[in-house]
Design a protein around this motif. Structure first.
Motif, PDB file in Angstrom:
ATOM      1  N   UNK A 242       0.874  -1.164   0.000  1.00  0.00           N
ATOM      2  CA  UNK A 242       0.000   0.000   0.000  1.00  0.00           C
ATOM      3  C   UNK A 242       0.909   1.210   0.000  1.00  0.00           C
ATOM      4  N   UNK A 243       0.966   1.903  -1.120  1.00  0.00           N
ATOM      5  CA  UNK A 243       1.942   2.973  -1.279  1.00  0.00           C
ATOM      6  C   UNK A 243       1.669   4.101  -0.302  1.00  0.00           C
ATOM      7  N   UNK A 244       2.733   4.624   0.284  1.00  0.00           N
ATOM      8  CA  UNK A 244       2.622   5.769   1.186  1.00  0.00           C
ATOM      9  C   UNK A 244       3.087   7.046   0.508  1.00  0.00           C
ATOM     10  N   UNK A 245       3.635   6.920  -0.700  1.00  0.00           N
ATOM     11  CA  UNK A 245       4.063   8.089  -1.459  1.00  0.00           C
ATOM     12  C   UNK A 245       3.191   8.220  -2.702  1.00  0.00           C
ATOM     13  N   UNK A 246       3.266   9.388  -3.338  1.00  0.00           N
ATOM     14  CA  UNK A 246       2.507   9.638  -4.552  1.00  0.00           C
ATOM     15  C   UNK A 246       3.349   9.215  -5.747  1.00  0.00           C
ATOM     16  N   UNK A 247       2.997   8.083  -6.343  1.00  0.00           N
ATOM     17  CA  UNK A 247       3.779   7.567  -7.467  1.00  0.00           C
ATOM     18  C   UNK A 247       3.661   8.454  -8.699  1.00  0.00           C
ATOM     19  N   UNK A 248       2.703   9.396  -8.694  1.00  0.00           N
ATOM     20  CA  UNK A 248       2.487  10.250  -9.850  1.00  0.00           C
ATOM     21  C   UNK A 248       3.062  11.653  -9.653  1.00  0.00           C
ATOM     22  N   UNK A 249       3.706  11.901  -8.535  1.00  0.00           N
ATOM     23  CA  UNK A 249       4.325  13.198  -8.299  1.00  0.00           C
ATOM     24  C   UNK A 249       5.585  13.335  -9.143  1.00  0.00           C
ATOM     25  N   UNK A 250       5.957  14.554  -9.441  1.00  0.00           N
ATOM     26  CA  UNK A 250       7.206  14.797 -10.157  1.00  0.00           C
ATOM     27  C   UNK A 250       8.357  14.266  -9.332  1.00  0.00           C
ATOM     28  N   UNK A 251       9.336  13.713 -10.007  1.00  0.00           N
ATOM     29  CA  UNK A 251      10.499  13.173  -9.300  1.00  0.00           C
ATOM     30  C   UNK A 251      11.201  14.283  -8.532  1.00  0.00           C
ATOM     31  N   UNK A 252      11.545  14.039  -7.270  1.00  0.00           N
ATOM     32  CA  UNK A 252      12.243  15.075  -6.510  1.00  0.00           C
ATOM     33  C   UNK A 252      13.633  15.321  -7.076  1.00  0.00           C
ATOM     34  N   UNK A 253      14.084  16.560  -6.975  1.00  0.00           N
ATOM     35  CA  UNK A 253      15.438  16.862  -7.405  1.00  0.00           C
ATOM     36  C   UNK A 253      16.420  16.178  -6.459  1.00  0.00           C
ATOM     37  N   UNK A 254      17.463  15.543  -6.997  1.00  0.00           N
ATOM     38  CA  UNK A 254      18.450  14.934  -6.103  1.00  0.00           C
ATOM     39  C   UNK A 254      19.150  15.996  -5.268  1.00  0.00           C
ATOM     40  N   UNK A 255      19.429  15.634  -4.033  1.00  0.00           N
ATOM     41  CA  UNK A 255      20.090  16.580  -3.136  1.00  0.00           C
ATOM     42  C   UNK A 255      21.473  16.913  -3.668  1.00  0.00           C
ATOM     43  N   UNK A 256      21.817  18.190  -3.573  1.00  0.00           N
ATOM     44  CA  UNK A 256      23.142  18.613  -4.016  1.00  0.00           C
ATOM     45  C   UNK A 256      24.198  18.018  -3.087  1.00  0.00           C
ATOM     46  N   UNK A 257      25.233  17.458  -3.681  1.00  0.00           N
ATOM     47  CA  UNK A 257      26.322  16.879  -2.898  1.00  0.00           C
ATOM     48  C   UNK A 257      27.640  17.374  -3.461  1.00  0.00           C
ATOM     49  N   UNK A 258      28.658  17.471  -2.623  1.00  0.00           N
ATOM     50  CA  UNK A 258      29.963  17.885  -3.142  1.00  0.00           C
ATOM     51  C   UNK A 258      30.447  16.900  -4.198  1.00  0.00           C
ATOM     52  N   UNK A 259      31.282  17.395  -5.105  1.00  0.00           N
ATOM     53  CA  UNK A 259      31.866  16.506  -6.108  1.00  0.00           C
ATOM     54  C   UNK A 259      32.551  15.343  -5.403  1.00  0.00           C
ATOM     55  N   UNK A 260      32.304  14.156  -5.909  1.00  0.00           N
ATOM     56  CA  UNK A 260      32.839  12.955  -5.277  1.00  0.00           C
ATOM     57  C   UNK A 260      34.005  12.426  -6.107  1.00  0.00           C
ATOM     58  N   UNK A 261      35.231  12.620  -5.619  1.00  0.00           N
ATOM     59  CA  UNK A 261      36.388  12.148  -6.400  1.00  0.00           C
ATOM     60  C   UNK A 261      36.404  10.635  -6.544  1.00  0.00           C
ATOM     61  N   UNK A 262      35.638   9.941  -5.714  1.00  0.00           N
ATOM     62  CA  UNK A 262      35.593   8.484  -5.777  1.00  0.00           C
ATOM     63  C   UNK A 262      34.360   7.978  -6.519  1.00  0.00           C
ATOM     64  N   UNK A 263      33.676   8.863  -7.260  1.00  0.00           N
ATOM     65  CA  UNK A 263      32.507   8.429  -8.021  1.00  0.00           C
ATOM     66  C   UNK A 263      32.893   7.300  -8.967  1.00  0.00           C
TER      67      UNK A 263
END
Length: 353
Positions: A242-263
């Motif tokens: 039973x979904x607790x989130x809105x599957x039809x909502x716009x995708x949230x913007x990913x949180x800004x994170x510092x550049x990851x040298x180990x990406x």
């Protein structure tokens, strides 16, 4: 078809063609996929649709997943089956209000509860509305293979047996290839492992099992199946969510994170396109893909529906939550994009929708 445009990203407008009363508290809803989106609604037996259900007013709409009871190789149109549940906003609204000509929004078919091996001899165990994906599987396997099939089906009483007439017709059509065994709680009490095991043939040649129903019922059914010799890795379960989130909502913007040298570097195949991405070790795969504008599939973002599943072809990941994949799927490389963090420097991933 009534004019209607889906309002949510990634959603499609489906017209209701027919509403079929299955039992006093269950209906099947037949949909027409948009003519220009037929390929997007190709599905496997056992998968589900995610519907946006008004449940009162459009602003009060809720997202719910309903298994497809239609068989993709047989039926022209999509069909889901909905059973009324106590306090269920969406199920009660659909049972009371769904009508031919109505338009509802839907996401693409999704889900990992599908037939694993078409050469296996299947036994199916369902309770209540758990028959829905099982019916799609049975109606597919009987005409497309020479395998026999056994169905054990538990219900509260005789009047609540969904697809009763259709199952009888399948038995008549396929003879001894289909065995249907009913457990009626009003007559036999709650199902037990010993009771279910007694229904199954002692000399069963079944090599794979598919279970759908309440969790406690599936635990009992799994114990019964182990009792006739099936290995746990050959017992596959569907999980109701039973979904607790809105599957039809716009995708949230990913949180800004510092550049990851180990990406890490990952090759991602999706919808026939190959993407080479840098995947920061602190970010969930789904967030990375959506942030790059890649149309990755998802439904719940909670790790419990399988709507964002993919195959890990090379490399290693960890999942923060997994309430959708069984051991068989994990051993075959299936993972959830909404929960995956990278553990290898090079990864190869394929979305198989």
């Amino acid at each position: 078809m009534p004019t209607h445009t889906a309002t949510a990203p990634g959603a499609y407008a489906l017209e209701v063609l027919e509403v079929i009363a299955e039992t006093p508290d269950a209906v099947s809803i037949v949909f027409a996929a948009p003519p220009d989106a037929q390929a997007d609604f190709a599905y496997k037996p056992g998968q589900f649709l995610t519907l946006r259900v008004p449940a009162g007013t459009d602003t009060d709409a809720v997202s719910r997943c309903y298994s497809l009871s239609s068989a993709p190789s047989i039926d022209e149109h999509l069909k889901v089956t909905v059973k009324r549940t106590a306090g269920g906003r969406a199920s009660n609204w659909l049972c009371d209000n769904a009508r031919a000509g109505m338009v509802l929004e839907s996401l693409r078919p999704a889900g990992t509860f599908t037939m694993r091996d078409t050469t296996a001899v299947p036994v199916f165990v369902a309770a209540g509305s758990g028959i829905t994906p099982i019916m799609s599987m049975i109606r597919t396997v009987l005409p497309e293979s020479t395998q026999d099939a056994v169905l054990v089906y538990a219900n509260r009483d005789r009047d609540s047996v969904i697809f009763d007439a259709e199952l009888a017709a399948l038995q008549s059509e396929h003879g001894r290839r289909l065995t249907v065994l009913h457990w009626i709680e009003a007559e036999s009490g709650l199902p037990t492992a010993d009771g279910l095991r007694a229904l199954l043939p002692a000399d069963s040649t079944a090599t794979a099992a598919y279970l759908c129903g309440p969790a406690a019922f599936m635990d009992v059914a799994a114990a019964a199946l182990c009792g006739i010799g099936l290995a746990r890795e050959d017992i596959h379960r569907e999980i109701f969510v039973s979904l607790t989130t809105d599957a039809f909502a716009a995708a949230p913007e990913p949180a800004a994170v510092p550049a990851d040298p180990d990406a890490v570097s990952a090759t991602v195949e999706i919808d026939g396109n190959t993407h080479q991405i840098c995947w920061p070790k602190s970010q969930i795969l789904l967030d990375v893909l959506l942030g790059l504008g890649i149309d990755a599939p998802y439904v719940c973002r909670e790790g419990n529906c399988g709507g964002c599943s993919y195959t890990l072809r090379a490399g290693e990941v960890t999942m923060q939550v997994n309430d959708a994949l069984d051991d068989h799927e994990i051993s075959h490389g299936v993972r959830l994009a909404c929960q995956s963090l990278p553990q290898s420097d090079q990864l190869s991933i394929a979305f198989d929708r």
